[in-house]
Design an enzyme around this catalytic site. Structure first.
Site, short mmCIF file in Angstrom:
data_model
loop_
_atom_site.label_atom_id
_atom_site.label_comp_id
_atom_site.label_asym_id
_atom_site.label_seq_id
_atom_site.Cartn_x
_atom_site.Cartn_y
_atom_site.Cartn_z
N LYS A 116 44.44 51.72 42.71
CA LYS A 116 45.37 51.27 43.41
C LYS A 116 46.18 52.05 44.54
O LYS A 116 46.36 51.49 45.75
CB LYS A 116 46.39 50.29 42.52
CG LYS A 116 45.67 49.23 41.76
CD LYS A 116 46.48 47.76 41.71
CE LYS A 116 45.62 46.66 41.23
NZ LYS A 116 46.08 45.53 40.89
N LYS A 200 33.17 45.21 39.31
CA LYS A 200 33.88 43.95 38.87
C LYS A 200 34.38 42.95 39.59
O LYS A 200 34.74 43.31 40.96
CB LYS A 200 35.12 44.47 37.84
CG LYS A 200 36.45 44.22 38.07
CD LYS A 200 37.40 44.26 37.01
CE LYS A 200 38.50 44.19 37.82
NZ LYS A 200 39.94 44.00 37.09
N LYS A 203 40.01 39.26 42.32
CA LYS A 203 40.45 38.42 43.36
C LYS A 203 40.85 39.45 44.45
O LYS A 203 41.12 38.55 45.46
CB LYS A 203 41.77 37.84 42.64
CG LYS A 203 42.85 38.55 41.84
CD LYS A 203 43.97 37.67 41.72
CE LYS A 203 44.37 37.65 40.05
NZ LYS A 203 44.92 38.92 39.72
P1 ATP Z 1 43.52 42.57 41.13
O1 ATP Z 1 42.15 42.06 41.83
O2 ATP Z 1 44.68 41.99 41.79
O3 ATP Z 1 43.63 43.99 40.67
P2 ATP Z 1 42.38 41.19 38.77
O4 ATP Z 1 41.34 40.24 39.06
O5 ATP Z 1 41.93 42.52 38.01
O6 ATP Z 1 43.45 41.66 39.46
P3 ATP Z 1 44.49 40.81 36.60
O7 ATP Z 1 45.72 39.79 36.88
O8 ATP Z 1 44.82 42.31 36.85
O9 ATP Z 1 43.53 40.48 37.51
O10 ATP Z 1 43.85 40.46 35.20
C1 ATP Z 1 44.14 39.45 34.50
C2 ATP Z 1 43.09 39.59 33.27
O11 ATP Z 1 41.87 39.23 33.93
C3 ATP Z 1 43.07 40.81 32.57
O12 ATP Z 1 43.19 40.70 31.01
C4 ATP Z 1 41.91 41.62 33.01
O13 ATP Z 1 41.50 42.54 31.99
C5 ATP Z 1 41.05 40.14 32.94
N1 ATP Z 1 39.87 40.21 34.16
C6 ATP Z 1 40.10 40.53 35.58
N2 ATP Z 1 38.74 40.72 36.15
C7 ATP Z 1 37.92 40.52 35.21
C8 ATP Z 1 36.64 40.68 35.33
N3 ATP Z 1 35.71 40.81 36.38
N4 ATP Z 1 35.90 40.57 34.03
C9 ATP Z 1 36.64 40.32 32.86
N5 ATP Z 1 38.05 40.36 32.68
C10 ATP Z 1 38.57 40.45 34.01
#
Ligand code: ATP
Ligand code: LTN
Length: 336
Positions: A116, A200, A203
């Site tokens: 980040k 991965k 969002k």
């Molecule tokens: P950002 O993109 O803003 O960093 P993010 O999409 O990674 O955010 P978070 O809010 O940080 O989302 O994560 C919420 C939950 O979803 C966490 O438990 C994280 O491990 C899970 N998660 C996020 N993206 C994935 C993915 N692609 N596959 C599986 N689990 C995920």
């Protein structure tokens, strides 16, 4: 079993944008499963979200949307405690104390911080650096046994355990040592981007074709799956190294339909991607339809959401205060 004998589960999701299919399959899908056997506490972590600059009206909207999505995904406010992190001051208070029991070197090693800070070079703030310490406070305040999260969070869970063990070592047992609860490989542990299956699904991806949002309309979902990156060899088999795009789609299809990957491979044996990709899209449309519709209804009922988060914060506050009082006493603060 009485509430006292049950184990405790805690997890949180940042309202930093719209939730994706990755958030759902990797984490939120598992939240309601454990609702009957455990004391469950689920939080919308708005204080974590401001480690990256947020537009205030959007943050307010996303916070309510995540709460509504928790309920739409099956969490029952009568059974689980649902609340907003900034409503329970003990999170910030314990985080301060734990900052003093976390080493600079440990926090520097967190890959999420490295990623980040590389991405937001104009805003590498101290909050981003101590993000995992606030996460440790979230978890430790509730004497949590299990933390359902995606595998990308395992380093933060390990740090939480290290901080808790260190504190317990200095002051005698204070915190339960939590464990991560991860989906198995191939069961949503890591859902990959549709446009770049080596990364991965996230969002905050600049390319919106890479992710499926829980609130995407059916035609948008179908379009994104039809464009999903695969390969030039028309064979629908699981091979995450050689065929990451197809493997990701097979995993998503299996999870959305409740079939095994082997059943999915059989179903599509001899068929082409032109048939496979829309089938995955349709399965996801059906998986997400009830979640989207219920979320839309809940967002029209702000009074109900307010009742849920107000009652949730009261219950969370009671539990969190108990731990915080204990910590304050142990470190030597004068009682109020
Ligand atoms: P950002 O993109 O803003 O960093 P993010 O999409 O990674 O955010 P978070 O809010 O940080 O989302 O994560 C919420 C939950 O979803 C966490 O438990 C994280 O491990 C899970 N998660 C996020 N993206 C994935 C993915 N692609 N596959 C599986 N689990 C995920
Ligand atoms: N860092 C987590 C969100 C989060 C969390 C928590 C998860 C903040 N506090 C406590 C579990 C328990 C993430 O998903 N990025």
């Amino acid at each position: 079993m009485s509430d006292k004998q049950k184990k405790t589960i805690f997890s949180g999701v940042q309202p930093s944008g719209k939730l994706t299919l990755g958030n759902y399959l990797g984490a939120i899908r598992n939240f309601p499963i454990l609702q009957e056997e455990y004391n469950c506490v689920y939080c919308v972590v708005d204080m974590h979200a401001i480690t990256v600059r947020q537009d205030p009206p959007s943050l307010r909207r996303s916070t309510l949307e995540v709460l509504a999505q928790y309920i739409a995904c099956g969490l029952d406010p009568e059974k689980s405690i649902l609340f907003i992190q900034s409503h329970v001051p003990a999170h910030a208070e314990l985080a301060w104390v734990l900052n003093c029991y976390t080493m600079f070197g440990e926090a520097s090693r967190m890959t999420q911080f490295k990623d980040k800070s590389a991405k937001h070079t104009d805003n590498v703030n101290v909050g981003l650096f101590s993000y995992p310490v606030l996460m440790a406070a979230d978890i430790l305040l509730y004497q949590t046994d299990l933390v359902p999260v995606g595998v990308d969070q395992s380093q933060h869970i390990e740090l939480t355990r290290d901080i808790a063990n260190r504190f317990n070592g200095v002051y005698s047992d204070t915190f339960t040592i939590p464990e991560g609860y991860y989906p198995k490989a191939g069961e949503g542990a890591k859902v990959m981007s549709l446009s770049d299956p080596e990364r991965k699904m996230s969002k905050s991806d600049e390319n919106e074709n890479g992710y499926i949002l829980l609130m995407d309309q059916p035609e948008v979902i179908m379009r994104k799956f039809k464009r999903a990156v695969t390969d030039s060899e028309a064979r629908i088999v699981m091979d995450p190294v050689g065929k990451p795009g197809v493997s990701n789609l097979l995993q998503i299809y299996a999870l959305a339909t409740g079939k095994t990957v082997a059943e999915a491979e059989n179903e599509f044996a001899g068929k082409g991607y032109g048939e496979f990709k829309p089938a995955v899209g349709e399965a996801v449309v059906e998986l997400l339809r009830p979640i989207r519709e219920t979320t839309e209804d809940l967002l029209k009922n702000k009074d109900y959401l307010e009742k849920v988060y107000t009652e949730g914060a009261q219950k969370a506050n009671y539990l969190a205060r108990k731990t915080l009082d204990k910590v304050y006493r142990k470190v030597g603060f004068v009682a109020r």
